[in-house]
Design an enzyme around this catalytic site. Structure first.
Site, PDB file in Angstrom:
ATOM      1  N   THR A 162       0.878  -1.164   0.000  1.00 12.74           N
ATOM      2  CA  THR A 162       0.000   0.000   0.000  1.00 12.74           C
ATOM      3  C   THR A 162       0.917   1.216   0.000  1.00 12.74           C
ATOM      4  OG1 THR A 162      -0.227  -0.239   2.404  1.00 12.74           O
ATOM      5  CG2 THR A 162      -2.042  -1.017   1.047  1.00 12.74           C
ATOM      6  N   LYS A 188       4.209  -7.385   3.128  1.00  9.64           N
ATOM      7  CA  LYS A 188       3.966  -5.937   3.128  1.00  9.64           C
ATOM      8  C   LYS A 188       3.663  -5.523   4.563  1.00  9.64           C
ATOM      9  CE  LYS A 188       0.781  -3.614   3.178  1.00  9.64           C
ATOM     10  NZ  LYS A 188      -0.343  -2.948   3.897  1.00  9.64           N
ATOM     11  N   THR A 199      -1.490  -2.805   8.202  1.00  7.98           N
ATOM     12  CA  THR A 199      -1.678  -4.237   8.000  1.00  7.98           C
ATOM     13  C   THR A 199      -0.397  -4.926   7.553  1.00  7.98           C
ATOM     14  OG1 THR A 199      -3.950  -3.927   7.391  1.00  7.98           O
ATOM     15  CG2 THR A 199      -2.916  -5.948   6.634  1.00  7.98           C
ATOM     16  N   GLU A 281       6.655   3.101  10.193  1.00  9.98           N
ATOM     17  CA  GLU A 281       6.339   4.491   9.854  1.00  9.98           C
ATOM     18  C   GLU A 281       7.293   5.460  10.548  1.00  9.98           C
ATOM     19  OE1 GLU A 281       1.629   3.950   9.119  1.00  9.98           O
ATOM     20  OE2 GLU A 281       2.334   4.306  11.147  1.00  9.98           O
ATOM     21  N   ASN A 404       0.708   9.949  10.504  1.00  8.03           N
ATOM     22  CA  ASN A 404      -0.562   9.527  11.100  1.00  8.03           C
ATOM     23  C   ASN A 404      -1.449  10.654  11.605  1.00  8.03           C
ATOM     24  OD1 ASN A 404      -0.543   6.599  10.924  1.00  8.03           O
ATOM     25  ND2 ASN A 404       1.359   6.805  12.089  1.00  8.03           N
ATOM     26  N   SER A 409      -7.537  11.080   6.401  1.00  2.55           N
ATOM     27  CA  SER A 409      -7.894   9.911   5.584  1.00  2.55           C
ATOM     28  C   SER A 409      -9.064  10.280   4.697  1.00  2.55           C
ATOM     29  CB  SER A 409      -8.264   8.744   6.471  1.00  2.55           C
ATOM     30  OG  SER A 409      -9.397   9.067   7.239  1.00  2.55           O
TER      31      SER A 409
END
Lengths: 409, 409
Positions: A162, A188, A199, A281, A404, A409
């Protein structure tokens, strides 16, 4: 989105040359699930005779595809199997609509490949709570089938991304009874810009011949030593999936839990697990936390995870601060047994604290210099008994907050 | 250092007028424990007849002063008591030297006030692993004694700060059987620049007359409803200390666990607990997480804490993103019972998700507008039974990273 992110500074130099696995074919295509012009649907076909094993997220809010996989994974079958993965949409927390979407996708793949739907496993990763546009996926299944190739595993590693900053793969070839056996896997995880779930999806393939129950036993045991011992931010996805397929094409039968096959599989799983952490991240440091001398292995893991998940430890690592006081704090709060006055703490080989206080020979400069490396080890000996555990994590940086918090989103 | 920090945007408008407690006197002084020219040692004297209760960090690496307090807190005595607190140095993970330092400080206070050392409680907060310069503290004890005053509680609230961005106090006066009873408390916690421990220290005083065992019972029960239900970053200090002193000067005897005294004490404790969250490192949002419909109260608290500690939930709040998917994720990972398809999630009064999916009437704009407030409520109903819990937290921002990573200790 992924194309605009800089590759993690902790990424391997390049994608490895993965051994091809006879009986395992791959194809990836752009289906516009969420974004245009990026490969977002991946098909993997396993030849007749393949046995499958899997481990899944323990979340009580797991996604429709995860629940579907769990229903199917323990069935024995010789007819072959397939795995279909989409990125861009997690099909999680989507109610009955999500169940129907998973059914539509797996039944289309089944019809296209001439397999029963009970042998079609699926994963979805991306935004949660939005309906999966399954017709965009099913429209591409025949095209994917026609593209299948044993040499396309790198494509598959790209197709399941992703916002990972790099494609993740690992493989080995070993000799068992003088014959070659191969294990190759892709993963991933942990890179996101549109703030969805971090995920983790992992698919591993081998040409060893191994019965399903034994395959499952080995996979479950090794998961506890590898993927279950990594943490980026302590948050658990609704979609984590790890599938292992053994095609048997090598003709080499594995009949024991221990031995060179297990060791090689562990090596591949650990390599992929580390790559997920390296793409954590905002990560700028790769950190191994090793706890020894605990009352039990379970206690050691509790302490190690408490250190690896502590925001104060992770920000200290980001700031290259040899702040062993925060390590003491994390041990103290973990709930597992510890005696403050028996603790020994080392950053790498630098002895920092012992006998309940800073080591008399410790020089702050030694600690500070060590913390400048991109790869760090925090070693704790509790001095109680023989329990030990090793876990892996990354630092907590402004990059994590930016990814984040700063994007909607 | 503290003087250079901006006050938290969530701070109360001003320090409250605290009711004076007859029998409780306060004094604060600058002793140069770590920094010059700031009040860093605080003495509190309790009159003969005062009963004491306390709760302390459960860390297995707790500090020397905490261990000393725990040895003394359950002793009954009518001779009075004292509390001495220093900031700038936590006297934690300091080995035998730390024990000796605590002994030196408490014995000096005992001699100066004419009390046995078993009635002198002490706390230390600040950097850990460095020897406490106890002679700087003991040199000031007689001066402190000569300054003691019932009206100096605001001074004490200032004196126990390390890098808190504001002094924290709360108090009430109630009538019991037609007579006034007063409760006043001060707290420090959660603001740090030199990255040490986010130690929480709380001292509460009342002129109610109440036996030590009952005082301890009420305090312990209320702690589970107040201070144990707040979290800034999931990290637990080695030094957390909460002491409650009842001087009895009001002449009003409290003989029951429930009733107006307990209610008033809960109000003061909750107020102080909320102020600690409002001074959370880098906080820009105050968040109440309320979970209902759980299988038990304990399950409800597990879910609420999982939400309140989730870095992905906390960064979404910082980004004003109504990301209910992350709330679903946090419920899923908590380990407590939940049924995905029975969940109801509200941001304030905005119904976001129900029946296992986004609510059909939910408008993203409504969620986004709600998230702009500085005070937020995340309300989750699990639809299983009657268990409920409420916890409080703040968001996770660049400010937290800056405070904990960008400065070296």
């Amino acid at each position: 989105m992924a194309d605009t992110i800089e590759k993690s500074p902790l990424a391997p130099a390049c994608f490895p040359d993965l051994p091809e696995i006879a009986g395992a074919e791959f194809a990836s295509i752009s289906a516009g699930v969420k974004y245009q012009d990026r490969k977002d649907v991946t098909l993997m076909r396993l030849a007749p005779g393949t046995t499958m094993a899997g481990v899944f997220t323990r979340s009580s809010t797991r996604s429709a595809p995860v629940l579907d996989c769990q229903e199917k994974i323990a069935l024995d079958s010789d007819v072959g199997a397939a795995i279909i993965v989409n990125s861009g949409n997690a099909n999680a927390f989507t109610g009955k609509n999500g169940v129907d979407a998973t059914k539509a996708v797996t039944e289309t793949v089944a019809a296209s490949l001439g397999l029963p739907a009970t042998r079609i496993f699926s994963s979805s990763t991306g935004v949660i709570g939005e309906p999966l546009p399954h017709e965009r996926i099913t429209a591409k299944v025949d095209d994917l089938r026609d593209m299948l190739s044993t040499s396309a595993m790198h494509d598959a590693a790209d197709g399941i991304r992703t916002t990972d900053t790099f494609a993740k793969g690992a493989g080995v070839e070993i000799q068992i009874d003088g014959k070659p056996v191969r294990i190759s896997g892709i993963a991933k995880g942990s890179g996101m810009v549109a703030p969805d779930m971090a995920t983790m999806l992992v698919y591993i393939f081998t040409d060893a011949k191994i019965a399903r129950p034994l395959l499952q036993t080995i996979l479950s045991e090794l998961t506890d030593l590898t993927f279950n011992n990594i943490t980026v931010d302590s948050d658990t996805s609704t979609s984590d999936t790890l599938l292992l397929a053994a095609t048997g094409a090598s003709g080499v039968s594995i009949n024991t839990k221990t031995g060179p096959f297990r060791d090689a599989l562990q090596e591949v799983m650990l390599d992929l697990a580390h790559q997920v952490v390296r793409d954590g991240e905002g990560a700028t440091k790769f950190v191994e936390v090793c706890v020894t001398g605990a009352a039990s292995d379970a206690d050691a893991r509790t302490h190690a995870m408490s250190i690896a998940n502590s925001p104060l430890v992770k920000t200290a690592v980001a700031g290259e601060d040899p702040n062993w006081g925060r390590v003491v704090m994390a041990i103290g709060k973990s709930g597992a047994a510890a005696d403050r006055d028996l603790l020994t703490i080392r950053f790498g080989d630098v002895l920092v604290a012992e006998n309940g206080w800073v080591s008399p020979n410790y020089q702050e400069d030694d600690g500070a210099n060590y913390m400048k490396s991109a790869e760090l080890a925090i070693n704790v000996d509790l001095g109680l008994a023989d329990g030990c555990a090793t876990v892996w994590t990354c630092d907590l940086t402004h990059g994590y907050i930016t990814i984040n918090a700063d994007y909607r989103s």
